[in-house]
Design a protein around this motif. Structure first.
Motif, PDB file in Angstrom:
ATOM      1  N   VAL A 238     -30.440  30.181 127.158  1.00 57.33           N
ATOM      2  CA  VAL A 238     -32.022  30.108 126.620  1.00 57.33           C
ATOM      3  C   VAL A 238     -31.996  30.382 125.117  1.00 57.33           C
ATOM      4  O   VAL A 238     -31.359  31.440 124.820  1.00 57.33           O
ATOM      5  CB  VAL A 238     -32.735  31.094 127.332  1.00 57.33           C
ATOM      6  N   PHE A 239     -32.648  29.421 124.204  1.00 56.36           N
ATOM      7  CA  PHE A 239     -32.826  29.867 122.957  1.00 56.36           C
ATOM      8  C   PHE A 239     -34.476  30.236 122.684  1.00 56.36           C
ATOM      9  O   PHE A 239     -35.101  29.785 123.062  1.00 56.36           O
ATOM     10  CB  PHE A 239     -32.821  28.681 121.989  1.00 56.36           C
ATOM     11  N   ASP A 240     -34.514  31.533 122.031  1.00 59.69           N
ATOM     12  CA  ASP A 240     -35.726  32.221 121.796  1.00 59.69           C
ATOM     13  C   ASP A 240     -35.768  32.282 120.400  1.00 59.69           C
ATOM     14  O   ASP A 240     -35.455  33.101 119.488  1.00 59.69           O
ATOM     15  CB  ASP A 240     -35.633  33.477 122.501  1.00 59.69           C
ATOM     16  N   VAL A 241     -36.389  31.269 119.899  1.00 58.98           N
ATOM     17  CA  VAL A 241     -36.653  31.167 118.529  1.00 58.98           C
ATOM     18  C   VAL A 241     -37.830  31.655 117.879  1.00 58.98           C
ATOM     19  O   VAL A 241     -38.850  31.072 118.259  1.00 58.98           O
ATOM     20  CB  VAL A 241     -36.553  29.509 118.112  1.00 58.98           C
ATOM     21  N   GLY A 242     -37.792  32.681 117.126  1.00 60.74           N
ATOM     22  CA  GLY A 242     -38.895  33.552 116.980  1.00 60.74           C
ATOM     23  C   GLY A 242     -39.107  34.595 118.009  1.00 60.74           C
ATOM     24  O   GLY A 242     -40.151  34.912 118.582  1.00 60.74           O
ATOM     25  N   ALA A 243     -37.825  35.526 118.096  1.00 59.26           N
ATOM     26  CA  ALA A 243     -38.097  36.191 119.107  1.00 59.26           C
ATOM     27  C   ALA A 243     -39.118  37.508 119.160  1.00 59.26           C
ATOM     28  O   ALA A 243     -39.405  38.075 120.045  1.00 59.26           O
ATOM     29  CB  ALA A 243     -36.588  36.791 119.679  1.00 59.26           C
ATOM     30  N   ASN A 244     -39.347  37.836 117.697  1.00 58.96           N
ATOM     31  CA  ASN A 244     -40.011  39.072 117.512  1.00 58.96           C
ATOM     32  C   ASN A 244     -39.545  40.204 118.300  1.00 58.96           C
ATOM     33  O   ASN A 244     -38.283  40.579 118.059  1.00 58.96           O
ATOM     34  CB  ASN A 244     -41.474  38.673 117.780  1.00 58.96           C
ATOM     35  N   TYR A 245     -40.352  41.105 119.092  1.00 58.30           N
ATOM     36  CA  TYR A 245     -39.826  42.349 119.477  1.00 58.30           C
ATOM     37  C   TYR A 245     -39.454  42.131 121.335  1.00 58.30           C
ATOM     38  O   TYR A 245     -39.089  42.825 121.945  1.00 58.30           O
ATOM     39  CB  TYR A 245     -40.928  43.367 119.577  1.00 58.30           C
ATOM     40  N   GLY A 246     -39.220  40.646 121.307  1.00 56.32           N
ATOM     41  CA  GLY A 246     -38.766  40.280 122.722  1.00 56.32           C
ATOM     42  C   GLY A 246     -39.604  40.415 124.164  1.00 56.32           C
ATOM     43  O   GLY A 246     -39.008  40.595 125.077  1.00 56.32           O
ATOM     44  N   ASN A 247     -40.709  40.171 123.797  1.00 59.13           N
ATOM     45  CA  ASN A 247     -41.612  39.958 125.004  1.00 59.13           C
ATOM     46  C   ASN A 247     -41.091  38.859 125.979  1.00 59.13           C
ATOM     47  O   ASN A 247     -41.169  38.818 127.329  1.00 59.13           O
ATOM     48  CB  ASN A 247     -43.087  39.452 124.782  1.00 59.13           C
ATOM     49  N   ARG A 248     -40.718  37.671 125.397  1.00 59.25           N
ATOM     50  CA  ARG A 248     -40.187  36.467 126.146  1.00 59.25           C
ATOM     51  C   ARG A 248     -38.844  36.740 126.634  1.00 59.25           C
ATOM     52  O   ARG A 248     -38.259  36.565 127.772  1.00 59.25           O
ATOM     53  CB  ARG A 248     -40.426  35.208 125.748  1.00 59.25           C
ATOM     54  N   VAL A 249     -37.911  37.569 125.648  1.00 61.92           N
ATOM     55  CA  VAL A 249     -36.614  37.929 126.062  1.00 61.92           C
ATOM     56  C   VAL A 249     -36.758  38.935 127.052  1.00 61.92           C
ATOM     57  O   VAL A 249     -35.718  38.427 128.352  1.00 61.92           O
ATOM     58  CB  VAL A 249     -36.003  38.654 124.917  1.00 61.92           C
ATOM     59  N   GLU A 250     -37.426  39.500 127.318  1.00 61.87           N
ATOM     60  CA  GLU A 250     -37.528  40.599 128.634  1.00 61.87           C
ATOM     61  C   GLU A 250     -37.550  39.599 129.874  1.00 61.87           C
ATOM     62  O   GLU A 250     -36.938  40.013 130.862  1.00 61.87           O
ATOM     63  CB  GLU A 250     -38.754  41.355 128.418  1.00 61.87           C
ATOM     64  N   ILE A 251     -38.506  38.763 129.822  1.00 62.22           N
ATOM     65  CA  ILE A 251     -38.627  37.970 130.957  1.00 62.22           C
ATOM     66  C   ILE A 251     -37.461  37.031 131.227  1.00 62.22           C
ATOM     67  O   ILE A 251     -37.043  36.927 132.214  1.00 62.22           O
ATOM     68  CB  ILE A 251     -40.063  36.838 130.902  1.00 62.22           C
ATOM     69  N   PHE A 252     -36.880  36.454 130.089  1.00 61.86           N
ATOM     70  CA  PHE A 252     -35.614  35.804 130.262  1.00 61.86           C
ATOM     71  C   PHE A 252     -34.554  36.545 130.898  1.00 61.86           C
ATOM     72  O   PHE A 252     -33.774  36.050 131.669  1.00 61.86           O
ATOM     73  CB  PHE A 252     -35.269  35.117 129.016  1.00 61.86           C
ATOM     74  N   GLN A 253     -34.401  37.575 130.474  1.00 65.46           N
ATOM     75  CA  GLN A 253     -33.272  38.569 130.891  1.00 65.46           C
ATOM     76  C   GLN A 253     -33.558  39.037 132.603  1.00 65.46           C
ATOM     77  O   GLN A 253     -32.560  39.037 132.941  1.00 65.46           O
ATOM     78  CB  GLN A 253     -33.587  39.873 130.181  1.00 65.46           C
ATOM     79  N   LYS A 254     -34.644  39.062 132.751  1.00 68.03           N
ATOM     80  CA  LYS A 254     -34.894  39.378 134.155  1.00 68.03           C
ATOM     81  C   LYS A 254     -34.706  37.937 135.090  1.00 68.03           C
ATOM     82  O   LYS A 254     -34.160  38.261 136.237  1.00 68.03           O
ATOM     83  CB  LYS A 254     -36.491  39.633 134.418  1.00 68.03           C
ATOM     84  N   LEU A 255     -34.617  37.081 134.457  1.00 69.71           N
ATOM     85  CA  LEU A 255     -34.339  35.819 135.153  1.00 69.71           C
ATOM     86  C   LEU A 255     -32.723  35.620 135.181  1.00 69.71           C
ATOM     87  O   LEU A 255     -32.309  34.756 135.744  1.00 69.71           O
ATOM     88  CB  LEU A 255     -35.000  34.437 134.750  1.00 69.71           C
TER      89      LEU A 255
END
Length: 258
Positions: free
Chosen positions: A58-75
């Protein structure tokens, strides 16, 4: 020290009396990384599980502080976060030590470009046009007082380095079209933020650009609802839908392309 503590308490009490404490507190904390609340994390995980499986890239472009990263990591995805802001990168590195982080921007070509930092990091952008379009409308209280020079690479280069992603999330405050111009072939499902009416033309241009490299079906999710709207549509069908109240009144959200 005791005097300082008493003074702080007195100031807080006065602010509470006049109803200003929550406002001041919000302003002081609006640009700090905060964990997702439990409900949003759970709902987000259910929503993105439609697109992302264990070990998917998964590429998170414009990750900022990682709100979506946290979800992607849970997956249990394999995550590459792209983020030009050093303060956000430092936070991501500490909170998510197992992800890959690129402290760059993405665009249509390799270059060095001016990045405009806002008082709220989620509004920082490479696009001066974006600032002009939102500074007197939805973001009247925001300021872009600092600019720095940032290295720009392309999505194609990111793919060459890490492989073909299954999902690409793009949230770059009006610079999305330039990001997609750096993609020369279809590669996974894509999501990108939209803001209407100010950036409706840019949204359509992004969809046309994605269609030109092979994306055929489009959908959207309003605001932060994490709910997909109805069925997937062709670009022509989606453009017809733009005239409907449901989308016109949505204000912002995410477009999905596959």
């Amino acid at each position: 020290m005791k005097v300082n503590k008493r003074l702080k308490k007195a100031i807080k009490k006065i602010l509470i009396i006049f109803g200003l404490w929550n406002l001041i507190k919000g302003l002081l904390n609006k640009d700090k990384g905060e964990p997702l609340n439990k409900n949003l994390l759970e709902e987000g995980t259910k929503f993105y599980a439609k697109f992302i499986q264990t070990n998917d890239l998964v590429f998170d472009v414009g990750a900022n502080y990682g709100n979506r990263v946290e979800i992607f990591q849970k997956l249990q995805a394999s995550i590459v976060a792209v983020e030009p802001q050093k303060k956000c990168v430092a936070y991501l590195s500490e909170k998510f030590p197992n992800i890959k982080i690129e402290n760059i921007g993405l665009g249509s070509k390799n270059e060095i470009k001016t990045f405009y930092e806002a008082d709220s990091s989620v509004l920082s952008t490479f696009s001066s046009d974006y600032i002009e379009k939102v500074k007197n409308t939805r973001h009247k209280s925001s300021v872009w007082s600092k600019s720095v020079e940032i290295e720009i690479k392309t999505l194609e280069m990111l793919i060459e380095k890490y492989g073909e992603p299954k999902f690409i999330k793009v949230d770059v405050e009006g610079f999305e079209l330039e990001v997609f111009k750096g993609l020369k072939h279809k590669s996974g499902i894509i999501s990108f933020e939209y803001n209407i009416p100010e950036l409706q033309e840019e949204m359509i241009a992004c969809m046309r650009q994605l269609k030109s490299v092979g994306y055929q079906w489009f959908n959207f999710s309003k605001g932060e609802t994490l709910e997909m709207s109805e069925n997937w549509l062709t670009l022509d069908e989606f453009l017809e839908k733009l005239e409907r109240k449901e989308l016109k009144m949505s204000n912002f959200g995410d477009i999905y392309a596959k």
